[in-house]
Design a protein around this motif. Sequence first.
Motif, PDB file in Angstrom:
ATOM      1  N   MET A   1       0.854  -1.183   0.000  1.00  0.00           N
ATOM      2  CA  MET A   1       0.000   0.000   0.000  1.00  0.00           C
ATOM      3  C   MET A   1       0.890   1.234   0.000  1.00  0.00           C
ATOM      4  O   MET A   1       1.870   1.302   0.745  1.00  0.00           O
ATOM      5  CB  MET A   1      -0.916   0.012   1.226  1.00  0.00           C
TER       6      MET A   1
ATOM      7  N   LEU B   1      -3.874   7.600   1.090  1.00  0.00           N
ATOM      8  CA  LEU B   1      -3.578   6.190   0.840  1.00  0.00           C
ATOM      9  C   LEU B   1      -3.456   5.949  -0.661  1.00  0.00           C
ATOM     10  O   LEU B   1      -4.243   5.210  -1.273  1.00  0.00           O
ATOM     11  CB  LEU B   1      -4.672   5.301   1.453  1.00  0.00           C
TER      12      LEU B   1
ATOM     13  N   GLN C   1      -6.494   2.776  -6.446  1.00  0.00           N
ATOM     14  CA  GLN C   1      -6.712   2.988  -5.015  1.00  0.00           C
ATOM     15  C   GLN C   1      -7.935   2.237  -4.503  1.00  0.00           C
ATOM     16  O   GLN C   1      -7.939   1.741  -3.375  1.00  0.00           O
ATOM     17  CB  GLN C   1      -6.850   4.484  -4.738  1.00  0.00           C
TER      18      GLN C   1
ATOM     19  N   LEU D   1      -7.741  -1.138  -2.661  1.00  0.00           N
ATOM     20  CA  LEU D   1      -7.189  -1.268  -1.311  1.00  0.00           C
ATOM     21  C   LEU D   1      -8.221  -1.753  -0.311  1.00  0.00           C
ATOM     22  O   LEU D   1      -7.865  -2.255   0.754  1.00  0.00           O
ATOM     23  CB  LEU D   1      -6.621   0.079  -0.847  1.00  0.00           C
TER      24      LEU D   1
ATOM     25  N   LEU E   1      -7.135  -3.527   3.119  1.00  0.00           N
ATOM     26  CA  LEU E   1      -6.965  -2.501   4.143  1.00  0.00           C
ATOM     27  C   LEU E   1      -6.988  -3.055   5.564  1.00  0.00           C
ATOM     28  O   LEU E   1      -6.220  -2.585   6.420  1.00  0.00           O
ATOM     29  CB  LEU E   1      -8.031  -1.413   3.972  1.00  0.00           C
TER      30      LEU E   1
ATOM     31  N   LYS F   1      -4.374  -2.067   8.606  1.00  0.00           N
ATOM     32  CA  LYS F   1      -4.878  -1.445   9.836  1.00  0.00           C
ATOM     33  C   LYS F   1      -4.424  -2.245  11.054  1.00  0.00           C
ATOM     34  O   LYS F   1      -4.051  -1.668  12.080  1.00  0.00           O
ATOM     35  CB  LYS F   1      -6.401  -1.346   9.788  1.00  0.00           C
TER      36      LYS F   1
END
Length: 237
Positions: free
Chosen positions: A133, A153, A178, A181, A185, A189
């Motif tokens: 990422m 991001l 994008q 993601l 994600l 996280k």
Amino acid sequence: MGESGEAPKKKGSCIGKLTALFVFGGLIGLGAAVFFILQPQDLSDLEGRGPGAVGKSSRDLREVMQNALDGGYSLSLTEEEINLYLRDTLKAEQAGMLASQVSIRSVAVRLDEARAEVIIEREVAGRPLTLSMFLRVEQTELPTGTINTEIFLDGGPYHESLPWPAVGGRFGRLPVPQGFLVLVLPSFKNLAGVYRTDGAEAVKGLDFIDEMARIRLEEGKLVLDPVPNTRAMPGAP
């Protein structure tokens, strides 16, 4: 007397041929995308990994950032230092139904002048796979002296002449927009949560970075400054 002979053959419609061509092209594109996703990206250019990192130890980045905050001085962290710290402190495990078939080999970062790339390297059924990422940091200084920090991001546009969509990361060797993601994600996280003060893991406290007034990415380097007015913002008068 009726005429004999074969009936004329019907010619295929132009729309049907175009549809078949698009479907065929789409299948080829999908196959190529899957091929590049299954090819892990080359990580040999990363500092702080591989044979060159054997025997090297990392600094305690938590203590280093705390000292910079207490002393009010600028701090420069190299790509090598960050990757060594991740190697020495992070104990990541794959969770879920595929935990028996999937393991996390390593986590690393690549620092460029305009963006950072966070890379998770997994092993799936004995084969290495990578997901990454991109992150960009933009800061603007308001007339009041307050610095506004935004973290995006994405890694910017695919090309200067094509501002949209932004490239979000890489699945294997394939750069993806994008919007893709959203599929990965949660993994990133969870990784970030490990290094928060309120995290459940043993490695905590790197959220000192939130207290840094200035954050700047350079080639192979992350520059942090707790003092807002030590130098002008890039591009500011």
